[in-house]
Each structure stands twice: as C-alpha cells, then as structure tokens.
Enzyme design. Structure first.
Site, PDB file in Angstrom:
ATOM      1  CB  SER A   1      -1.245  -0.138   1.306  1.00 34.39           C
ATOM      2  OG  SER A   1      -2.089  -0.805   0.650  1.00 34.39           O
TER       3      SER A   1
ATOM      4  CE  LYS B   1      -3.699   1.050  -1.000  1.00 35.58           C
ATOM      5  NZ  LYS B   1      -4.486   0.871  -0.073  1.00 35.58           N
TER       6      LYS B   1
ATOM      7  CE1 TYR C   1      -4.821  -1.162  -4.894  1.00 38.29           C
ATOM      8  CE2 TYR C   1      -5.330  -3.267  -4.126  1.00 38.29           C
ATOM      9  CZ  TYR C   1      -4.781  -1.873  -3.736  1.00 38.29           C
ATOM     10  OH  TYR C   1      -5.084  -1.712  -2.465  1.00 38.29           O
TER      11      TYR C   1
ATOM     12  CE1 TYR D   1      -4.709   0.657   4.460  1.00 37.15           C
ATOM     13  CE2 TYR D   1      -3.449  -0.399   5.959  1.00 37.15           C
ATOM     14  CZ  TYR D   1      -3.518   0.016   4.570  1.00 37.15           C
ATOM     15  OH  TYR D   1      -2.744  -0.449   3.534  1.00 37.15           O
TER      16      TYR D   1
ATOM     17  CB  VAL E   1      -0.115  -6.005   4.189  1.00 38.39           C
ATOM     18  CG1 VAL E   1      -1.204  -5.329   4.821  1.00 38.39           C
ATOM     19  CG2 VAL E   1      -0.437  -6.302   2.876  1.00 38.39           C
TER      20      VAL E   1
END
Lengths: 308, 308, 308, 308
Positions: free
Chosen positions: C63, C66, C190, C242, C260
């Site tokens: 992530s 991103k 993705y 998050y 992660v």
C-alpha cells in the site's frame, strides 16, 4: 386433540432441560429468579384452559406488554401512529440505536424498545403519566379477567435505576422530534408497563382476543376490529422476537411476542392463545425452553399458520 | 366464494391505476416492458384456475425464482444449508452489502441477493453450472406443468453485463470463504435462474405445492415434506419482500415473494397459490399494483394467515 | 545530530523484539517472508543516507505504492480527482465496504483500498493497462534513482488469484458509476503496483521529494508543486495508517504510509525521508516494529511536525 | 514577515464574504448571533499579538473547549484516560451514536461529543461538579491571562434544555459502563465548559502553550510536557474538525479545533497560536470563513506543518 395430554407431554419432555439458557441479568430484580421454572397455559377460543408446570407462578411480563400497550395506543391514535413508528423487522438487537440514527429517529417497529417508547409517548397524548399506567392496568385486568394483576414495584424501580440504554433511546428520539413528552415521564410509563407480574394462565387469557378476530370470545367484548387483530398478529410474527423473529417463524410458525422475563405469548388464529414461561434466555434474548415448547406444540397441533 | 368474480373485480378496480409505480431500470431489458399491464391467476389446491387481466403474458420471474432454487438446494444440501445463510429479515435493501461485512459473509436470508447467490453456490456442489440451470428448468417445467417455459437469454445477458453489484456481493462472500465456486459460474446460474420467462398461470401452478403441504395436489407428486413447505412459507412471510416484508405481512397477511419484474407469488396455505404481475414497482422494489391486488384478495377471501 | 548513531541505536534496541507482530497471511506469497527482519534507511534532503539492519533487502511495497500512484494520477487528472475520492480518514478497516454503501461509491480517501482502486482507474483514463504499469515503473525507478526496481510477478499473481475483497470493492464502485474501466484491467494495474519489490534505501530515496517541497533535492527535478507535496503529506498523516492513523500521528507525529508487506514510508518535511521495514504487523495492519522504530526516531530527532 | 499586513489583508479580502455559511441553530442562543462578523488574532511565541476584524468580540467557545478540558483531564488521569477514549478520527458526524454501539461505548476520540463527555466524567473523578467548572475557569483565565473570562449562563441553559442528543450519548455510554458519574452532573460540566465566552485575542493567548512545547512562553509557566503538547496537537490535526479534519489538514496544514460558535483555534508549532472567528458554518459544522482565513494564513506564512 387432547390438548391436556399435549401440554403434559411437553412439560414432561422439558423437565430435564429446566435451567437451560441464561437469566437476564441487566435488570437486577430479574436476575434473582429461579431459572429452573417452566410453565405453559393454553386458552382456546371456546374458553377451555389447559396448563402444565408453573402455569400459575407470576413472572415479569416485560416486552410482551408491548403488544397490549400498542393495542391501547392504536385505540387512541389509530393508524396515525404509523407515522412515528415503522412496521418492518429491525435486523438488529432489541436495544440497538444504530437504526435510529440511520432512519432519523423513526423506530423500525413497535416491538423493539425504541418503538415501544414511542408507543408510550403516544399514549401520553391522551393520558397523564399516572392515568396511562392506570388505563394500562385496567386494560390488562379486563383482558386477563383477573383484578388481582399488579405491577411489581421493585422491578419497575430496578429498571428505572439502571435503564441507561432506554434513556439513551428516548433522548435520541427526542433529539429528532419523535418524542413529545418529558423523557422521564415516558420511561416511567414504559418501565411500569414492563414490570407487570402475570402468570401463564392470565397471559394466555389476556391474548385471547388476538386469536378470535379481535373479540374476547368469552365475554363477547370487542377489543379491536378483526382487521386490527390480524395486523397485530402480523407484527408479532415479523417483529415479535427481535432478531430471532425469522427463526421463530421458521420453527414455530405462530405470531408471538417474547419478553426478557422468559415469557412468550403465541397466537394460533381461530384456535387458541398460548403462554409459556421459562426464565433462561437464548442468545437473541428469547426464552430458550419457551421457544422449544412452542415448536413442540405447533408440531403436535398443526397450528402453524404456514400449513398443517 | 366466487373466486372468478373476485379476480374480475380486482382487475376492474385496478384498471384505472395501471401504470403506477416505476419499472425497474437497472436491468436494461426490463426497462423496456410496457408498464400498463396487470395480470392475476389463482390456482386452488383442488385444481381450479381463476384468471383476470394479462394472466398469460410472460414476464421475467427475477427474484421469485429464489423460492424455487432454495427448494432445489434444500433438496440436495438439507438443513446444512443454514450454516451458510441465515433466516432473519435483513432490515436493509435487497442488494445491501453492509450486513455482509458486519456478519462475516453470512447473508441474512436466502431471499436477499447475497443469500440467493449462496444458494446457487450450494446447488453447484451437486451440479456443474450448465447442469444446474438444466435441473432448475426441469424443476420449473415440472412444477408449472408446462414444458414450454424458457429462459429469456436477452434478459440473462442484460443482467450479466450490468451485474456489478452482484459481482461485488459474490466476491465479497468469497473473500469470507462463504462462496466455494468460481464467481462467474455462480452468477451465471443466478442470472439465468432470474431470467426465466413465466406468466401468472404458470407461476401460480408452480407454487401450488407450498399451499398443499409440500405435495403437488394435482399430480400427487411430493415435492418437499409438509414441514419444509411450512418453513419455506415462513421465510417468504418474514423475508419475501425485502425491506417491505413487514408491510406486506401487515397489509396482505400471506407468505409471498416478489421480483423486480413486477411479479409476486403468494401462498394461502391449504387453499391456493396466487400469482400477480404488474411491472411498476413501489419504493421498496415490489410490484405496486400487485401488492394492492393481493391486499384486496386477502380482504375478500379472508385468506390471511393471521385470522379471518 | 549523528543520524547514523540514531539508526544504529534503534536497530540495536529492537534486535530482541524482531519477530513481533503477525505477518500478513491473506496474500500467500507474503506469508512466506521471514518475520525476523528489520531495516531502516534515512535519506536527508541534502542527500546523505543512513542505514541499519536489513536496509537493502527487498520487500513488497504494497500500500505504500498508493502514495506514488496518487502522485501520478494527480499529475494527469489534477484536482478533478477529488470528485471521485474523498480526503477524510475512514474510521474503518482498510478494506471495508460499508462506507462505500453509505457514501454511494465514493471512497473516503485515496489510501484505503477502494480509493486506491479509483486512483488506478483514473490513471487508466490516460494510459492503457500495460502502459500504466510501465509509467508507474518508470516513475518509481526515476524517484528511487535505481533502474533495477522490479515487480515481483509471483506476488502480483498471488494477489490476483485471491483478491476477492478488492474485486468486491471494484465491482461495488462500478455499480455506482465510480469506476469507468474494466474491473480486471483496473485491478491488474492495482495488483502490479502493490507487487513492486523495493528496499528501505530505495524507498526512502523515492519519497524524498515529499520532504523537499515537491522537488528531488538531489537531481533537482521538480516532481510536484510545493503545495501538492504538502497536501500529499497531509493525506499521509490523516489517512496513511488506516484505522491506526490517529495513533501514528499521536506517537510518531510524521506523515507516513504503511503497507502490509511491513514497510512504512515517513516524511520529515524539510529534513528527510525515512523508510522502515519489518514484516510483523500490529492489529490494525501496520508494521509493529516499524511503528516503534519511527516513534524512537521522532523522539530522538525532534522531527515531529507537532513541535520539537 | 509582516504579520499585521497578513491579517489585515485576510480581513480585507474576506470583507465581502462576511455572512457566508449557516449559523448553528440547534442551540437557540447561538442562533441569535449576527452572522456578518469576522475576527482573527495571532499570538506569536515571542509574545507579539496581531489582530484584525472583530478580534475582541466575545463568542461562544463551544467545542474548542474540548482541547482545554482534555488538557486538564490528562493532568489528573494521565495516559490512563486513553483506556476510556480512543485517538482515531471518527469518520462520522460530531454527534453520531453509531460508532459507540459498534465499539461498545468507547468514543473514537476526545473531540467528538461522546469523547468530550467522557473527558468531563474523568475530571469528575477528581473534582465535584461545581469545583470542576471552577477549575476549568481558573485554568482558562490563567492561560488567557485574563481574569474577566465568564461563562455565558444563557448559552449553558440553552444547551441544557435542548441537549437531548448529548443526553443520549451520555446515557448510552453509561449503559456500557464508560460513564461513572451522574449523567446530569457530567453534562452540567460539559454544557458550562462549552458556554465560555471568549474572544480571538484571549483564545489565541490561551492556546499559546501548544505552540511552545507545552510551556507558556510569556509567563514561563509549564502547562504540559513537550511530549504531551505534541500529542494534543496531533489529536487536533487528525480529529479537530469532525468529519472535515482531513480536508482542514489538506487545505490548512495546521493542528486546529473548531467550535459551532464559529471559532477555530490553530497551532503553528514553534511559531504562533491563531484564533479566528466567524459564525457561519460550512456543511460539516466548521466556520466557513474561519477555514478560508486559516488557509490564506498558512499559504502566506508557510506555517503548514507539512512543509513550507
């Protein structure tokens, strides 16, 4: 059909299972009840009564009272009541507040706590708080044909003192404008209505009008119209057991309303009104043995509304 | 009771209201249907058929098919199916995904989309995708006693192409391990089952076993046990109209299942199976005129399961 | 300040705790990683590099990518991107779908999965799928100043095969019209973006422009405007961890983005870009030791944006 | 940098926009405020003060008080407070109750209403209700260096009378055991804390310790440790503007706390404390012009914590 044999058999079969489930402990007075009790009473539309077990031991009516207070409120407000409370199963616990936020203070149905509180508020449009409780008692004594019915003040007090969740629900609805009277007055009525002490015989008698097109078949007194009786039965079937309503319909197939005191009132339209009681609750908050007893009864009698 | 007069009267009274409601537009093929249609058919347990309006015009069965595929799945999986899908009203829209996240991929009941997709997945434990569709067609033709039943491939294709929400539901459940087969295979079965073209006469005939203790009273063929028939009826009553199930029980008082094609199947246990159809939907997604027609029928016949 | 001593000290202090947390197991390839690894690298705005531990061992960027894909998408779409994705912390898990239903398919921010998928979809407005991945690789190699960066195809494949939840998110957004391209194409991009193998040295180098007003202080190349760099940092601080973003701000006080794979990129505006890596995750899905290391670093350096 | 010119310029540029937004109307007393007011005050860590507009007109502090009461509660309870209240952005409105049900009565952070009510309850562990209000007043007067600060009793009374939503939140948390004192006592403190009348000059002065490592740089008095000051700033940045916190960080880039009275306190660590006030609120409940003014200020000064 020998209904006495049926109830005797059910009581006998469940004798070993007495004590199953968990007695409600969030109302201190209820937590004191001996869990090993079980009673059942059937009152048929032709006036016969069949009982087994602890059928004359009083217990706390709790949420079963919502059926009767709804009947009273519909009597004063008529169908206008449905602008303030829905008629759909909630899909959540009996005391959930989430749904209220998503639906702007309109409870999903009159049998979850929030809905029952709105029903009390509606009754207060016609009566002052003490009068409302008086009217409710008059109604219950009349339906049960028993002037000895009393509110258990220690239970009412126990609920008043610890009823933070209901305080939250009531204040929350008031913030949306869906409660019109003083929160403490509304909850005062609500907690007293729930604290009525009643036994299986009295309860099955009190619900009899719902099995008989709205008319008390013994006294001949018309309580509600046949149409309204059907509609109350429909609400009991879809919403009467909180988030276990679907399961109750699946297994028992009768309109029913449970209370955390361990009682359940079930209606076999055209046939009988049934009350069962056993204090231990299952995980969705309905009487564990009471649910089983009613499934056995429905199987034995073929009274399911969904076909013999 | 002169049922022909009843259905004629209902059709006449609703003639002026044809076109009410809003035709489903999220499936392009369905959006093309003429909204001014209305049909009704009653098949009684003694085999008589009464019709009015457009009772022989085929329409898309859509979610009403969930009742039949559930019947098939229970036939292969038995009660073990209930480990994968609940039996409670959802308290939310037919295609909501919120509940799935809160309850770890277990749909609330077999009549919301997520639940019906699990039911398809269960059928795929016994059949390959094409065989599953074949088995479903064989079952529907047998129940409807009409070998001419066909799937409308343009509707199936229309759903496949735009079924993003169902793709989301299926993938979501698969992420929780509650879908065992390839998502496209499962949805392939699901979209084909929903695309069956059927008319009111055929549909009321197909549902007759649910009014007759699980046995087709005309052919004598036992479809399911009496107990299972009651349970399917119970599910229809508590969950058959999405978030309008409570209202349908309140107004009509019969187990029923609606589809976005505008059809509704309603069961009067011990008496008859009824199919109505009118394409315009009310705000919770059920046929607007169809609901009204069934309320009129229940009032006229006294067939409500909640008392005459 | 002797930054080398600082990172050496952190690595030494954490040596005993290696293996804490739980390696992500929902992506099979990631579950194979040795949990007892820890690396840290600091690249300062004046071009010095300080490392300790496994700073040159490649790990899966996941992530953290991103941040970089968002930078690319803003470059092609500009602020119009914010019509399709919000800028608020989500208050829920990284892969929650509940919020999407409540907010009609608009993800809360670009750093939860749903938001990152929309960002990919936006990039596909300018590039074909393979080109988009190529552009991303070109960008990452340029920023990291290292042409050896590669996508780990086994990880990409591992995600593609088990990415049911992301399939659900993508299809769900497509059902709301907030995804414009083929779901498999979007997720293809993705999953590849997340599967980039990178080490701490490369990652801290790649993030350096965010510490230096949008300009790569070593090459002098302007990546984004100073304003956009601030805004990306703001998003990292409020949404980068998050449902642990508040806690990270509380304890560390630096804009950061976790993955992660166990990596975290943290930005000390005007001072340095920091990358840490340790595979074991805490309960909200962020690197357990990585979070601790950054808290130690912030305390030692006084780099918290909230005051020395 | 000529800060006086900056604030003059901001006030001039916003002169035409005075009256934008919507004055809070759920507290009757607040609804009476003239919407066309705007004030700004900067107090720098070296003690200079710059003002423009209605900088000395008192307004209702409302939720900005949560920063100061939190500071008090941390002083008495220390980090143990965090067992009762979280540190994460809520992802929902300031008065949402949904999150509380999902997370068992633990509010997400101390700046939503539920969290602030828990903070009051914590203070009541050390002080009786009246003493708590007295302690708060003593603290505010000391920080603002102005003994004339007063609570506006008409506002406190206005909130007490209509605070059904806060009553709901408090009772709800009490039902989970996360409120230990009488609800009316806790809310009494809460409503009085929010009813403090303060002006921009006083407020910017009161917040100065947060810009100066926890120490009042003028009096030299240590209010909190440097670490605690950083942490309070972090909470303000991630949670200080309800569900607009991400947007405020994105546009302004400073820790800040808003109130429905139209005030905002913003902290530029190491540089200054800033107070703005304009009664009209934007759709997430933060001062419309105040937010714009702070964005202009951050742009002009380069004070964003996310880079110059």
């Amino acid at each position: 059909m020998d209904l006495q044999a049926v109830v005797d058999d059910i009581a006998a079969k469940l004798a070993e299972r007495r004590g199953e489930g968990k007695v409600a402990d969030y109302i201190p007075e209820l937590a004191k009840v001996d869990p090993k009790q079980f009673g059942i009473a059937i009152t048929t539309v032709d006036g016969r009564v069949f009982t087994a077990g602890d059928a004359t031991t009083p217990f706390s009516i709790q949420s079963i009272s919502k059926v009767f207070m709804l009947t009273l409120a519909l009597g004063t407000a008529g169908e206008a009541l449905w602008k303030r409370v829905g008629r759909e199963p909630s899909g959540s616990a009996f005391n959930s507040i989430v749904q209220l936020e998503h639906e702007h203070g309109i409870p999903r149905n009159p049998f979850i706590n929030a809905g029952a509180i709105v029903v009390c508020d509606q009754v207060l449009a016609s009566y002052k708080p003490k009068e409302a409780i008086g009217e409710y008692m008059r109604f219950m004594r009349s339906l049960a044909d028993d002037d000895s019915l009393l509110i258990d003040r220690s239970v009412a007090k126990s609920e008043t003192e610890t009823g933070f969740r209901n305080q939250a629900l009531a204040n929350f609805m008031r913030s949306f404008g869906n409660l019109h009277h003083d929160v403490d007055h509304v909850l005062g009525v609500y907690f007293h209505q729930c604290a009525l002490a009643i036994n299986c015989v009295q309860l099955s008698r009190a619900g009899l009008f719902l099995a008989a097109q709205g008319r008390d078949p013994i006294s001949g007194y018309s309580v509600v119209s046949a149409k309204r009786a059907r509609r109350i039965n429909a609400l009991m079937l879809t919403c009467g057991h909180y988030d276990g309503s679907g399961d109750f319909a699946f297994h028992v197939g009768l309109p029913g309303k449970s209370g955390v005191g361990g009682g359940i009132l079930a209606i076999a339209p055209g046939k009988a009104s049934v009350a069962v009681w056993s204090p231990g609750l299952n995980k969705v908050g309905n009487s564990a043995l009471g649910s089983v007893a009613l499934e056995m009864l429905a199987t034995r009698t073929g009274w399911s509304v969904f076909g013999a």
